[in-house]
Design an enzyme around this catalytic site. Structure first.
Site, mmCIF file in Angstrom:
data_model
loop_
_atom_site.group_PDB
_atom_site.id
_atom_site.type_symbol
_atom_site.label_atom_id
_atom_site.label_comp_id
_atom_site.label_asym_id
_atom_site.label_seq_id
_atom_site.Cartn_x
_atom_site.Cartn_y
_atom_site.Cartn_z
ATOM 1 C CB SER A 1 -26.414 -33.290 40.843
ATOM 2 O OG SER A 1 -25.271 -33.217 40.023
ATOM 3 C CG ASP B 1 -24.859 -31.272 27.577
ATOM 4 O OD1 ASP B 1 -23.709 -30.811 27.416
ATOM 5 O OD2 ASP B 1 -25.135 -32.168 28.423
ATOM 6 C CG ASP C 1 -22.910 -32.584 31.357
ATOM 7 O OD1 ASP C 1 -22.954 -33.590 32.108
ATOM 8 O OD2 ASP C 1 -23.908 -31.912 31.039
ATOM 9 C CG HIS D 1 -26.806 -34.992 29.241
ATOM 10 N ND1 HIS D 1 -27.084 -36.181 29.850
ATOM 11 C CD2 HIS D 1 -25.918 -34.351 30.053
ATOM 12 C CE1 HIS D 1 -26.400 -36.267 30.992
ATOM 13 N NE2 HIS D 1 -25.670 -35.166 31.118
ATOM 14 C CB CYS E 1 -28.259 -32.256 31.718
ATOM 15 S SG CYS E 1 -27.471 -31.107 30.610
#
Lengths: 380, 631
Positions: B326, B350, B365, B371, B384
């Site tokens: 990330s 999401d 995820d 999310h 996310c």
């Protein structure tokens, strides 16, 4: 100065006195002057060769002083004394040589010294340089000259016995000098040329035999190194390479006193003993060598004159042989340092540091002076 | 038979005279021979022997230049030169070699290797009185013991030479590198003249990169030596030009802090000053003692280091290639905004997974429940994945590749860091070349969260983060800050040649920075705990990277295996948000989550750099002024 005038100058008696101060002292002024010139110049070279060590020069000065006293003493003795004592001295010398081989002390694997209680350590082989020619001269002069073959054989035996013993020590340099001294007595005595030719032939045949059976490895090595110093540049060849370098780099007029790099930088081994002539050649150049050789040559000339004018066969033979010993010293030393001859331990007469050889040489000059100053003035 | 006088006939006298003449001729001949020999040596071959004599007398010795020193930015020595003593023997002066060697063996620690080398050298041809080394690097006790027994050991000598020493060797092992003895390969490369007296050469890091600068220029002295090789007089001397002293951007305090923070774990930290590109800290933990490598490390010690499971010799900061996870999202966000794949208001739902098409594979995820509705700000703050899956697919690999390459991924963008790897920035061409497969949309999905093929080094992550901190202005990372003296640094720093990353709307920089600030300070920011109670605002992004492989035949205990299989924790960030002073990339191997493990480390570094050190400097400055007293 004309040579004749020079040689005969002591005969020319300007004051008309049959015996001057020199005769009273039993000294020969010409020889004395030449010797003094040689040793004083030699001390300067020694100072340089010893790397400016004044102590070495002082010590050598003391030894030379002793040597001159010995010369003085020998000069006082009548030549007949030497003649009478020769056989006894010779006998004692041979005994001493045997003693050296049995109970001698030494250094570096060579037994050369005899340490008798109550006497200073001495090398009997050194004395033999004087005693052997005396003995040979004594023996040969008892008979009519030229000597017969039988006498020549005995004469050579007289020489060979101590020579062999000295080789055994081993001391190649001294045995060579002792041998040469004796051989020259035989030569001066008038050995026939045929015999000489025969001996030369014999030596050239026996040389290879010597090589295989008598010579030690280190001696062979010296000969091999002489033939090609580069074969062992860091071992046995080192000394020769370095001394040739010292001599060669001196050039015509040398690098100047104390300026020799080879000796001062320790490249030259034995720079104040056996190899001192390399120091002289490096610092005083070709000119210096010429002067040295000239002084030596003049000394030899004077000595030969003494021999020729001697009044009996014994004196003549002895004087001639001692002169030749002196010359052999010079030739072997300079020859070895300049790489013409194998390295044998022979000092440069009266210049190399060392007491023993100086005393022997000066004693020889004392004998010569004695011969010259004890002549009877027949019909003078 | 009667004696002499009566027998002394004229004939005998004449015979003697004749013989004397023969002898005279012989003597003249022989003396003539000697003089001829002298003439040959002294006149004819004079030049040869003069040359020989000069060669004997004068030796040209090369004087190695002292190696340049290396300082950190506060002028603390990182690399110096120390005299190292070794024991040598002069065989000619040794009294009984075997006896002497055994005596030395009692005084010093002489290994079999040393003895073997010594005997080998003893057999080789050498000048008389040339010394042969027996052992290098004596310690104090050995020197003392040797001094005591010196008089019993003729021919034994001690020699000193200057050898590199690293006072903070472990801290600087991976940034500074080290020097070592010149080996055979290097011997082919170096200038034999300039290195004539040098025994050491830079093997890694700064020591290697700036070898030319640090080394200096060899000097000469013509010395008069004796046959023992003893120098008696220096005739003329051309002094060596010492190597340049270098000052690095590195701050030893920060470097130490970085080490302490990772102590007992494995990981890497790279901190960069965005304005200058100066690398403030470059740590790979565990480090190792570089001093051991200088004079030659023992086989045992080396094996220990190279076989250690923590891989202390591995430079994680430059050569550790990790999936960025990330931490790639801020760069992707820039790319997506600038390429129009998304905008600040673009919002998605999401559900906890992403599908390329309705029947396709579900990409999860990290948050199983999803999310919910997220825009770019939320997506960054909460990290996310689905949002980024989507914009990555929208952009497509070519766009992603072109933007990410402008961030310095897939290349070694640093100017003077030797040995850095370029990671892996995948592209269509790369996949075709390496895998003989086309680029699938699924590959883009993975790339969207910094997984899949993508690999980056901590240095690359710090570089990219620094670019964001600079709002697109490229300042390539560098270690060299100043060359003491008057050599301009620019002359030695290679040209980076990076174009600034100019966005269509430069405001996008500020927006992405804001999203990163939200990570630290937002109500739902993943690193809000690390960012709390700070007197300054910071920007950052957490990440985790999965660990894939374990060597199959290695045996681990259960505890160990669990630990080694944990995800790597990553964090990139900079502070303060306005006018950033420091940008960092942190990776803690098997640290678990980025937010819990890596972010606090970064926060500590920010605090140190922004609050603690300036305060210290202030105090030191005040102290200095007070010392001087009133003027």
């Amino acid at each position: 100065m004309a040579l004749n005038e020079f040689i005969g100058s002591s005969e020319a008696n300007p004051l008309g006195r049959p015996r001057g101060i020199w005769s009273t002292l039993h000294l020969d002024p010409i020889l004395l002057f030449l010797l003094l010139a040689l040793v004083s110049a030699g001390l300067f070279v020694l100072y340089s060769g010893a790397d400016r060590n004044i102590e070495v020069v002082k010590a050598q000065g003391v030894r030379l002083g002793v040597a001159f006293v010995v010369m003085l003493v020998f000069a006082q003795l009548d030549p007949s004394v030497f003649r009478r004592w020769a056989p006894w001295l010779y006998g004692a010398g041979v005994v001493a040589l045997i003693a050296v081989l049995v109970v001698g002390v030494g250094a570096k694997g060579a037994q050369r010294w005899l340490a008798l209680p109550g006497l200073p350590r001495f090398q009997p082989s050194e004395l033999m340089k004087l005693v052997v020619p005396m003995m040979a001269a004594w023996y040969l002069s008892r008979h009519y000259l030229p000597p017969r073959f039988r006498h020549v054989a005995v004469g050579l035996a007289i020489v060979l016995v101590p020579m062999m013993m000295i080789i055994k020590q081993p001391d190649l340099g001294t045995s060579l000098l002792v041998g040469m001294a004796g051989v020259f007595v035989v030569f001066f005595a008038g050995i026939s040329w045929k015999l000489i030719a025969a001996f030369i032939a014999m030596v050239s045949v026996s040389a290879p035999m010597m090589w295989f059976f008598v010579m030690r490895d280190y001696q062979k090595q010296r000969v091999l190194t002489l033939l090609d110093p580069q074969s062992d540049p860091l071992g046995a060849g080192w000394n020769i390479i370095q001394s040739k370098t010292a001599i060669g780099s001196g050039g015509f007029d040398g690098k100047g006193w104390l300026q020799g790099t080879q000796s001062h930088l320790e490249f030259l081994p034995e720079s104040h003993t056996d190899f001192i002539v390399a120091v002289l050649a490096e610092e005083f150049g070709f000119i210096g060598m010429l002067i040295l050789m000239t002084v030596y040559f003049l000394i030899i000339l004077r000595c030969l004159y003494i021999a020729v004018t001697a009044q009996d066969s014994f004196s003549r033979l002895l004087a001639g042989a001692l002169t030749m010993t002196f010359f052999i010293y010079i030739f072997v030393n300079v020859g070895m340092v300049s790489g013409l001859l194998p390295v044998v331990g022979v000092p440069l007469p009266l210049i190399s540091y060392g007491g023993t050889s100086s005393v022997t040489l000066m004693a020889a000059f004392g004998v010569l002076m004695s011969i010259h100053t004890h002549r009877r003035m027949i019909g003078a | 038979m009667p004696w002499g006088e009566f027998k002394d006939t004229a004939a005998e006298r004449r015979l003697f005279q004749r013989r004397t003449l023969v002898v005279m001729a012989l003597i003249m001949l022989m003396i003539g021979g000697l003089i001829a020999r002298m003439y040959q040596l002294q006149i004819v071959e004079h030049d040869i022997y003069t040359t020989l004599s000069d060669k004997n007398r004068v030796q040209v010795q090369s004087v190695p230049p002292p190696r340049g020193l290396i300082y950190d930015r506060n002028h603390i020595l990182l690399a110096e030169n120390r005299p190292v003593f070794s024991v040598t023997l002069v065989p000619e002066r040794v009294d009984g070699m075997d006896h002497t060697l055994s005596q030395l063996g009692d005084i010093l620690d002489v290994s079999g290797e040393d003895l073997e080398r010594f005997h080998r050298r003893l057999q080789e041809p050498r000048r008389p009185f040339q010394e042969i080394p027996l052992r290098y690097d004596l310690n104090e006790q050995e020197m003392a013991r040797l001094a005591v027994h010196r008089h019993e050991l003729p021919g034994v000598e001690v020699k000193a030479e200057l050898v590199r020493f690293y006072p903070h060797s472990t801290l600087t092992s991976h940034s500074l590198g080290f020097v070592g003895r010149i080996n055979r390969d290097e011997l082919q490369r170096i200038d034999p003249v300039n290195y004539a007296g040098t025994n050491y050469i830079g093997k890694s890091g700064i020591e290697r990169f700036y070898e030319e600068l640090l080394h200096g220029t060899v000097g000469y002295q013509h010395v008069e030596t004796n046959a023992r090789g003893r120098t008696l007089r220096v005739l003329e001397r051309e002094n060596p030009v010492p190597g340049e002293d270098l000052q690095l951007h590195l701050d030893l305090r920060l470097q130490k802090r970085a080490y302490d923070l990772l102590d007992g774990r494995r990981g890497a930290i790279v901190a960069i000053e965005p304005a200058t590109g100066g690398i403030l800290a470059l740590a790979s933990v565990p480090g190792f003692d570089t001093n051991k490598f200088v004079t030659g490390i023992s086989v045992k010690d080396y094996r220990e280091l190279s076989e250690s499971r923590d891989k202390p010799l591995f430079n994680r900061a430059l050569r550790g290639q990790y999936p960025p996870g990330s931490t790639l999202k801020p760069m992707l966000a820039i790319a997506a905004l600038d390429s129009g794949a998304t905008d600040r208001d673009y919002t998605i739902w999401d559900p906890g997974y992403f599908q390329l098409n309705n029947s396709g594979r579900r990409y999860r995820d990290w948050k199983r429940a999803g999310h919910g509705w997220v825009d770019l700000m939320d997506a960054m703050a909460e990290s996310c994945d689905v949002y980024f899956y989507e914009i990555a697919v929208k952009m497509g690999v070519d766009t992603i590749y072109s933007y990410l390459s402008r961030f310095g991924f897939g290349e070694d963008a640093a100017l003077d860091v030797s040995g850095a790897l370029s990671g892996l920035l995948p592209s269509r061409d790369w996949k075709r070349a390496m895998r003989s497969e086309p680029w699938y949309p699924g590959d883009s999905v993975n790339l969207g969260i910094g997984q899949g093929f993508m690999l980056a080094t901590p240095l690359q992550l710090a570089t990219a983060t620094s670019l964001i901190a600079n709002r697109g202005t490229w300042v390539e990372p560098r270690l060299l800050r100043e060359i003491e003296g008057d050599t301009p640094v620019a002359q030695y720093l290679p040209d980076g040649g990076h174009e600034p990353l100019t966005l269509k709307n430069p405001d996008d920089w500020e927006f992405v920075v804001e999203t990163m600030a939200e990570v630290m300070h937002g109500r739902r920011g993943t690193a809000r705990r690390a960012g709390s109670d700070a007197p300054y605002r910071m920007a950052g992004k957490t990440g985790t990277a999965q660990v894939f492989s374990l060597a199959e035949d290695e045996e681990y205990d259960a505890e160990e295996i669990r630990e080694r299989l944990r995800d790597h924790a990553l964090f990139v960030g900079f502070a303060p948000v306005k006018n950033p002073k420091i940008a960092v990339a942190v990776i803690v191997e098997n640290g678990g989550g980025g937010s819990s493990t890596a972010a606090p480390v970064a926060r500590e570094l920010f605090d140190a750099w922004l609050l603690e050190f300036p305060a210290e400097n202030q105090k030191a400055l005040i102290g200095k002024v007070e010392d001087k007293g009133p003027n």
